[in-house]
Design a protein around this motif. Structure first.
Motif, PDB file in Angstrom:
ATOM      1  N   TYR A 203       0.829  -1.195   0.000  1.00  0.00           N
ATOM      2  CA  TYR A 203       0.000   0.000   0.000  1.00  0.00           C
ATOM      3  C   TYR A 203       0.866   1.248   0.000  1.00  0.00           C
ATOM      4  N   ILE A 204       0.237   2.337  -0.417  1.00  0.00           N
ATOM      5  CA  ILE A 204       0.848   3.652  -0.327  1.00  0.00           C
ATOM      6  C   ILE A 204      -0.199   4.591   0.257  1.00  0.00           C
ATOM      7  N   GLU A 205       0.209   5.383   1.227  1.00  0.00           N
ATOM      8  CA  GLU A 205      -0.728   6.307   1.845  1.00  0.00           C
ATOM      9  C   GLU A 205      -0.851   7.576   1.009  1.00  0.00           C
ATOM     10  N   SER A 206      -2.092   7.952   0.727  1.00  0.00           N
ATOM     11  CA  SER A 206      -2.355   9.186   0.011  1.00  0.00           C
ATOM     12  C   SER A 206      -2.249  10.374   0.965  1.00  0.00           C
ATOM     13  N   ASP A 207      -2.105  11.550   0.394  1.00  0.00           N
ATOM     14  CA  ASP A 207      -2.158  12.776   1.173  1.00  0.00           C
ATOM     15  C   ASP A 207      -3.634  13.085   1.432  1.00  0.00           C
ATOM     16  N   PRO A 208      -4.062  13.149   2.689  1.00  0.00           N
ATOM     17  CA  PRO A 208      -5.491  13.349   2.982  1.00  0.00           C
ATOM     18  C   PRO A 208      -6.090  14.597   2.347  1.00  0.00           C
ATOM     19  N   GLN A 209      -5.292  15.636   2.169  1.00  0.00           N
ATOM     20  CA  GLN A 209      -5.852  16.867   1.617  1.00  0.00           C
ATOM     21  C   GLN A 209      -6.242  16.705   0.147  1.00  0.00           C
ATOM     22  N   TYR A 210      -5.716  15.660  -0.522  1.00  0.00           N
ATOM     23  CA  TYR A 210      -6.056  15.424  -1.913  1.00  0.00           C
ATOM     24  C   TYR A 210      -7.258  14.493  -2.070  1.00  0.00           C
ATOM     25  N   PHE A 211      -7.744  13.947  -0.958  1.00  0.00           N
ATOM     26  CA  PHE A 211      -8.803  12.937  -1.049  1.00  0.00           C
ATOM     27  C   PHE A 211     -10.116  13.540  -1.532  1.00  0.00           C
ATOM     28  N   CYS A 212     -10.666  12.925  -2.567  1.00  0.00           N
ATOM     29  CA  CYS A 212     -11.975  13.314  -3.100  1.00  0.00           C
ATOM     30  C   CYS A 212     -12.462  12.169  -3.973  1.00  0.00           C
ATOM     31  N   ASN A 213     -13.615  11.647  -3.669  1.00  0.00           N
ATOM     32  CA  ASN A 213     -14.192  10.549  -4.441  1.00  0.00           C
ATOM     33  C   ASN A 213     -15.584  10.966  -4.876  1.00  0.00           C
ATOM     34  N   ILE A 214     -15.741  11.278  -6.146  1.00  0.00           N
ATOM     35  CA  ILE A 214     -16.966  11.916  -6.628  1.00  0.00           C
ATOM     36  C   ILE A 214     -17.992  10.886  -7.064  1.00  0.00           C
ATOM     37  N   ASP A 215     -19.086  10.844  -6.320  1.00  0.00           N
ATOM     38  CA  ASP A 215     -20.185   9.939  -6.647  1.00  0.00           C
ATOM     39  C   ASP A 215     -21.526  10.658  -6.640  1.00  0.00           C
ATOM     40  N   THR A 216     -21.621  11.732  -5.867  1.00  0.00           N
ATOM     41  CA  THR A 216     -22.871  12.480  -5.724  1.00  0.00           C
ATOM     42  C   THR A 216     -22.635  13.958  -6.020  1.00  0.00           C
ATOM     43  N   LEU A 217     -23.721  14.713  -6.110  1.00  0.00           N
ATOM     44  CA  LEU A 217     -23.598  16.153  -6.330  1.00  0.00           C
ATOM     45  C   LEU A 217     -22.910  16.838  -5.149  1.00  0.00           C
ATOM     46  N   LYS A 218     -23.132  16.309  -3.949  1.00  0.00           N
ATOM     47  CA  LYS A 218     -22.432  16.847  -2.784  1.00  0.00           C
ATOM     48  C   LYS A 218     -20.930  16.635  -2.925  1.00  0.00           C
ATOM     49  N   ASP A 219     -20.527  15.468  -3.413  1.00  0.00           N
ATOM     50  CA  ASP A 219     -19.108  15.201  -3.658  1.00  0.00           C
ATOM     51  C   ASP A 219     -18.548  16.186  -4.684  1.00  0.00           C
ATOM     52  N   TRP A 220     -19.356  16.501  -5.682  1.00  0.00           N
ATOM     53  CA  TRP A 220     -18.909  17.445  -6.715  1.00  0.00           C
ATOM     54  C   TRP A 220     -18.664  18.829  -6.104  1.00  0.00           C
ATOM     55  N   GLU A 221     -19.522  19.237  -5.209  1.00  0.00           N
ATOM     56  CA  GLU A 221     -19.343  20.525  -4.536  1.00  0.00           C
ATOM     57  C   GLU A 221     -18.047  20.525  -3.720  1.00  0.00           C
ATOM     58  N   ILE A 222     -17.754  19.406  -3.073  1.00  0.00           N
ATOM     59  CA  ILE A 222     -16.506  19.283  -2.317  1.00  0.00           C
ATOM     60  C   ILE A 222     -15.313  19.409  -3.260  1.00  0.00           C
ATOM     61  N   ALA A 223     -15.416  18.766  -4.432  1.00  0.00           N
ATOM     62  CA  ALA A 223     -14.330  18.835  -5.418  1.00  0.00           C
ATOM     63  C   ALA A 223     -14.131  20.266  -5.913  1.00  0.00           C
ATOM     64  N   GLU A 224     -15.222  20.991  -6.116  1.00  0.00           N
ATOM     65  CA  GLU A 224     -15.116  22.389  -6.574  1.00  0.00           C
ATOM     66  C   GLU A 224     -14.370  23.239  -5.547  1.00  0.00           C
ATOM     67  N   ALA A 225     -14.651  22.995  -4.266  1.00  0.00           N
ATOM     68  CA  ALA A 225     -13.957  23.745  -3.219  1.00  0.00           C
ATOM     69  C   ALA A 225     -12.498  23.314  -3.120  1.00  0.00           C
ATOM     70  N   LYS A 226     -12.256  22.017  -3.263  1.00  0.00           N
ATOM     71  CA  LYS A 226     -10.904  21.488  -3.087  1.00  0.00           C
ATOM     72  C   LYS A 226      -9.969  21.916  -4.214  1.00  0.00           C
ATOM     73  N   VAL A 227     -10.474  21.972  -5.424  1.00  0.00           N
ATOM     74  CA  VAL A 227      -9.603  22.355  -6.554  1.00  0.00           C
ATOM     75  C   VAL A 227      -9.122  23.778  -6.395  1.00  0.00           C
ATOM     76  N   LEU A 228      -9.924  24.632  -5.774  1.00  0.00           N
ATOM     77  CA  LEU A 228      -9.491  26.007  -5.507  1.00  0.00           C
ATOM     78  C   LEU A 228      -8.543  26.042  -4.315  1.00  0.00           C
ATOM     79  N   GLN A 229      -8.841  25.242  -3.311  1.00  0.00           N
ATOM     80  CA  GLN A 229      -7.996  25.176  -2.122  1.00  0.00           C
ATOM     81  C   GLN A 229      -6.596  24.687  -2.465  1.00  0.00           C
ATOM     82  N   LEU A 230      -6.512  23.651  -3.321  1.00  0.00           N
ATOM     83  CA  LEU A 230      -5.221  23.081  -3.706  1.00  0.00           C
ATOM     84  C   LEU A 230      -4.540  23.875  -4.820  1.00  0.00           C
TER      85      LEU A 230
END
Length: 233
Positions: A203-230
Motif C-alpha cells: 500500500y501507499i498512503e495518500s495525502d489526505p488533503q487530496y482525497f476526493c471521491n466523486i459519486d454524488t452532487l455533494k461530492d462534486w461541490e466538495i471537489a469544486e472547493a478542493k480544486v481552488l484550495q489546492l
C-alpha cells in the motif's frame, strides 16, 4: 516492467450526470487524471476504456488514446471494474501486446500529487507484491475494533470477532481504507484470480488533503472547493 495505465470512464453516471466530462474549474473531470498519468515516467502506455462517444471525443481532444470502444454489457451499473480491466487486457493480447501489470486510475478520484503515481509503481515493483492500493487511515471512531456487526440473534458482535473491546484509542491498531486513487495489480493475478487482489497486498498512503471521491452532487461541490484550495490548474 511493462505497465498499462488504464483510465475507466463510462457514460451512464446517475449521481452526477456526465460527470467524467463535466467541467471542474473549467476543465473536464477526466483531464485531471490524464494529466497526472502523463507525468508518470513508469507507465508504459496510457489508454481510456469507455462506452461513450462524447467521452471519447473529449479524451482524444486532450491527447488520450482510446484504442477501442467498451462493449455495452460492460457499461451497465452491474458491470464490475475487474471485467472492464480484463477486457482491456484481452484486447491487447489479441494483438500480441502484453503487460506485466495494470495501473487502474479512476477519474472520480481526480487529485493526485505530481509524483504520486510513480511513487506507487516504484513501491509495487520493489516490494514484489501481487497488488498495491492507495489508502488513507481510518478515523479511530470507525476503526474495525470499535465497530459492530449484527448477528443472527439480532444483537451486536465486535466486527473483528474479539470478545472484549479495546478501551483506549491509543491502543487501537492503525487501519486503512481504499481511497480509490490507484490500484496496481499483476496481470497474472487479474487473469488467474479475476481479482485486483492477490495473496500479498502492499500500500501507499495518500495525502489526505487530496482525497476526493466523486459519486454524488455533494461530492462534486466538495471537489469544486478542493480544486481552488489546492490551487490545481
Amino acid at each position: 516492467m511493462r505497465i498499462l495505465g488504464l483510465i475507466t470512464a463510462r457514460g451512464g453516471s446517475k449521481g452526477v450526470p456526465k460527470k467524467n466530462i463535466k467541467l471542474l474549474n473549467g476543465k473536464p473531470l477526466l483531464a485531471y487524471t490524464v494529466e497526472a498519468a502523463n507525468r508518470s515516467k513508469l507507465i508504459t502506455d496510457l489508454i481510456l476504456s469507455t462506452d461513450d462517444d462524447a467521452i471519447i471525443q473529449v479524451a482524444e481532444n486532450i491527447g488520450l488514446q482510446v484504442p477501442f470502444k467498451r462493449p455495452e454489457e460492460l457499461a451497465v451499473d452491474s458491470a464490475s471494474s475487474i471485467d472492464v480491466v480484463s477486457h482491456a487486457l484481452q484486447f491487447f493480447e489479441s494483438k500480441g501486446i502484453f503487460y506485466d501489470a495494470i495501473c487502474l486510475l479512476q477519474p472520480t478520484s481526480p487529485f493526485r500529487k505530481d509524483s504520486f503515481i510513480d511513487e506507487a509503481i516504484e513501491k509495487f515493483i520493489n516490494q514484489k507484491t501481487d497488488c498495491l492500493l492507495s489508502v488513507l487511515q481510518v478515523p479511530h471512531e470507525y476503526n474495525p475494533h470499535w465497530t459492530f456487526l449484527e448477528n443472527e440473534n439480532g444483537t451486536l458482535d465486535i466486527a473483528t470477532g474479539e470478545k472484549e473491546i479495546i478501551k483506549r484509542r491509543q491502543d487501537l491498531p492503525v487501519s486503512f481504507f481504499r481511497d480509490g486513487s490507484i490500484y496496481i495489480t499483476k496481470t497474472t493475478v487479474i487473469k488467474e484470480r479475476h481479482s485486483f487482489y492477490g495473496e500479498s497486498i502492499s500500500y501507499i498512503e495518500s495525502d489526505p488533503q487530496y482525497f476526493c471521491n466523486i459519486d454524488t452532487l455533494k461530492d462534486w461541490e466538495i471537489a469544486e472547493a478542493k480544486v481552488l484550495q489546492l490551487r490545481i490548474k
